[in-house]
Design an enzyme around this catalytic site. Structure first.
Site, PDB file in Angstrom:
ATOM      1  N   ASP A   1      -1.968  -6.597  10.736  1.00 38.74           N
ATOM      2  CA  ASP A   1      -1.247  -5.395  10.130  1.00 38.74           C
ATOM      3  C   ASP A   1      -1.020  -6.329   8.454  1.00 38.74           C
ATOM      4  OD1 ASP A   1       0.822  -3.699   9.448  1.00 38.74           O
ATOM      5  OD2 ASP A   1       2.352  -5.168   9.272  1.00 38.74           O
ATOM      6  N   SER A   2      -0.428  -5.234   7.589  1.00 34.46           N
ATOM      7  CA  SER A   2      -0.626  -5.612   6.304  1.00 34.46           C
ATOM      8  C   SER A   2       0.489  -6.844   5.984  1.00 34.46           C
ATOM      9  CB  SER A   2       0.033  -4.419   5.439  1.00 34.46           C
ATOM     10  OG  SER A   2       1.375  -4.189   5.712  1.00 34.46           O
TER      11      SER A   2
ATOM     12  N   CYS B   1      -1.071  -1.146  12.335  1.00 34.94           N
ATOM     13  CA  CYS B   1      -0.635  -0.845  10.773  1.00 34.94           C
ATOM     14  C   CYS B   1      -1.024   0.624  10.686  1.00 34.94           C
ATOM     15  CB  CYS B   1      -1.366  -1.666   9.812  1.00 34.94           C
ATOM     16  SG  CYS B   1      -0.971  -1.344   8.216  1.00 34.94           S
TER      17      CYS B   1
ATOM     18  N   CYS C   1       5.444   3.647  11.147  1.00 34.45           N
ATOM     19  CA  CYS C   1       5.076   2.475  10.359  1.00 34.45           C
ATOM     20  C   CYS C   1       5.585   1.387  11.252  1.00 34.45           C
ATOM     21  CB  CYS C   1       5.677   2.396   8.970  1.00 34.45           C
ATOM     22  SG  CYS C   1       5.646   0.902   8.164  1.00 34.45           S
TER      23      CYS C   1
ATOM     24  N   HIS D   1       6.478  -1.445  10.831  1.00 37.95           N
ATOM     25  CA  HIS D   1       7.783  -2.263  10.269  1.00 37.95           C
ATOM     26  C   HIS D   1       9.103  -1.375  10.837  1.00 37.95           C
ATOM     27  CE1 HIS D   1       5.255  -4.167   7.344  1.00 37.95           C
ATOM     28  NE2 HIS D   1       5.990  -4.921   7.027  1.00 37.95           N
TER      29      HIS D   1
ATOM     30  N   GLU E   1      10.781  -6.699   5.046  1.00 39.18           N
ATOM     31  CA  GLU E   1       9.981  -7.785   4.445  1.00 39.18           C
ATOM     32  C   GLU E   1      11.058  -9.030   3.641  1.00 39.18           C
ATOM     33  OE1 GLU E   1       6.600  -8.964   4.745  1.00 39.18           O
ATOM     34  OE2 GLU E   1       5.936  -7.334   5.929  1.00 39.18           O
TER      35      GLU E   1
HETATM   36  N1  DGL Z   1       3.248  -1.899   8.803  1.00 36.33           N
HETATM   37  C1  DGL Z   1       2.386  -0.756   7.970  1.00 36.33           C
HETATM   38  C2  DGL Z   1       2.280   0.355   8.603  1.00 36.33           C
HETATM   39  O1  DGL Z   1       2.395   0.669  10.022  1.00 36.33           O
HETATM   40  C3  DGL Z   1       2.878  -0.531   6.691  1.00 36.33           C
HETATM   41  C4  DGL Z   1       3.241  -1.737   5.630  1.00 36.33           C
HETATM   42  C5  DGL Z   1       2.800  -1.517   4.312  1.00 36.33           C
HETATM   43  O2  DGL Z   1       3.382  -0.598   3.582  1.00 36.33           O
HETATM   44  O3  DGL Z   1       2.191  -2.271   4.120  1.00 36.33           O
HETATM   45  O4  DGL Z   1       1.834   1.377   8.081  1.00 36.33           O
END
Ligand code: DGL
Length: 271
Positions: free
Chosen positions: A13-14, A76, A186, A188, A154
């Site tokens: 993931d990012s 991600c 997402c 997150h 975050e």
């Molecule tokens: N967790 C990432 C996703 O599922 C996105 C987070 C980011 O913007 O870096 O899209």
């Protein structure tokens, strides 16, 4: 059981959000070794152009491949929207599991009124990946970009008045559009599902791309003969391109003891 099935599952993931996928995978597959990479030094990916997200995602996946993983999980939505096709061409022999199609399928299967909301990053919305994944289903897709959600997560903030106010601004339009199913597009966002379900109400079903991706991982490994069948004491490695102490602190705050001994790694590119 063959040797190949003993290699770890690589999860990318990012940043921190993919840990919601990692945790769901561990729940379903406790014997599997996992290797998690969060590109925290360059998070968030969501506001970046798709071409740059693609480049960063492939660099991260290359690193995981170099570590000898048996399968890749792109945990991600943003990275998957930008790089899934390229990743499948680049690593044709490796199973690659992603988040979007499993979540879209689940949502299409449970909606009663055919009105599905998708909340996601700007890059995921621009790619129209959820619209494509749902194109064959008789549903309306209503997309809402939520750019402030990832920075909240975050920063370790998953509740509180300021987040509720921001979330209300994002989610009220979806309520007015009468969505009955909401995809957390997402990884997150499952960490914000308390706030999201509080605002959306009990009648709206939340679909977590993390849970659906974990089920898809199970199915893919089983079909490929790569599922571990022993009582392995699993090794779970957590790596980040950013500050490992910060990552571990956030992990302790949001996920209890799940994240430990975080290592900093170098992708070998200029960040
Ligand atoms: N967790 C990432 C996703 O599922 C996105 C987070 C980011 O913007 O870096 O899209």
């Amino acid at each position: 059981m063959n040797d190949e099935s003993c290699a770890p599952i690589g999860i990318f993931d990012s940043g921190f959000g993919g840990l919601t996928v990692a945790r769901a995978i561990v729940d379903l597959l406790p014997s599997e070794d996992i290797l998690y990479l969060g590109d925290t030094a360059r998070t968030p990916y969501g506001p970046r152009p798709l071409a740059q997200v693609r480049e960063f995602t492939l660099q991260s996946l290359d690193w995981l491949i170099g570590q000898g993983v048996k399968a890749l999980v792109i945990a991600c939505n943003t990275g998957s929207s930008a790089a899934l096709r390229d990743a499948r061409e680049r690593y044709p022999d490796l199973p690659i599991i992603e988040v979007i199609l499993p979540a879209a399928r689940k949502a299409a299967g449970i909606t009663r009124n055919g009105r599905i909301g998708v909340i996601c990053t700007a890059a995921t919305a621009n790619s129209r990946s959820y619209n494509d994944a749902l194109a064959a289903s008789p549903v309306n897709v209503i997309t809402q970009v939520c750019p402030k959600f990832v920075p909240y997560v975050e920063a370790g903030i998953t509740t509180g008045d300021s987040l509720i106010e921001v979330a209300t601004g994002y989610l009220e339009p979806l309520k007015h559009q009468q969505v009955d199913t909401l995809i957390l597009g997402c990884t997150h966002y499952p960490l914000l599902s308390g706030v999201i379900s509080f605002i959306m109400g009990d009648d709206v079903a939340l679909v977590s791309s993390a849970d659906e991706c974990a089920r898809s991982t199970f199915g893919t490994l089983k079909r490929k003969g790569l599922l571990r069948s022993d009582n392995n004491q699993a090794v779970r490695r957590f790596t980040t391109t950013g500050d490992p102490a910060e990552f571990e602190g956030l992990g302790r705050r949001l996920m209890g003891g799940f994240v430990r001994d975080v290592e900093q790694i170098d992708l070998g590119v200029t960040v």
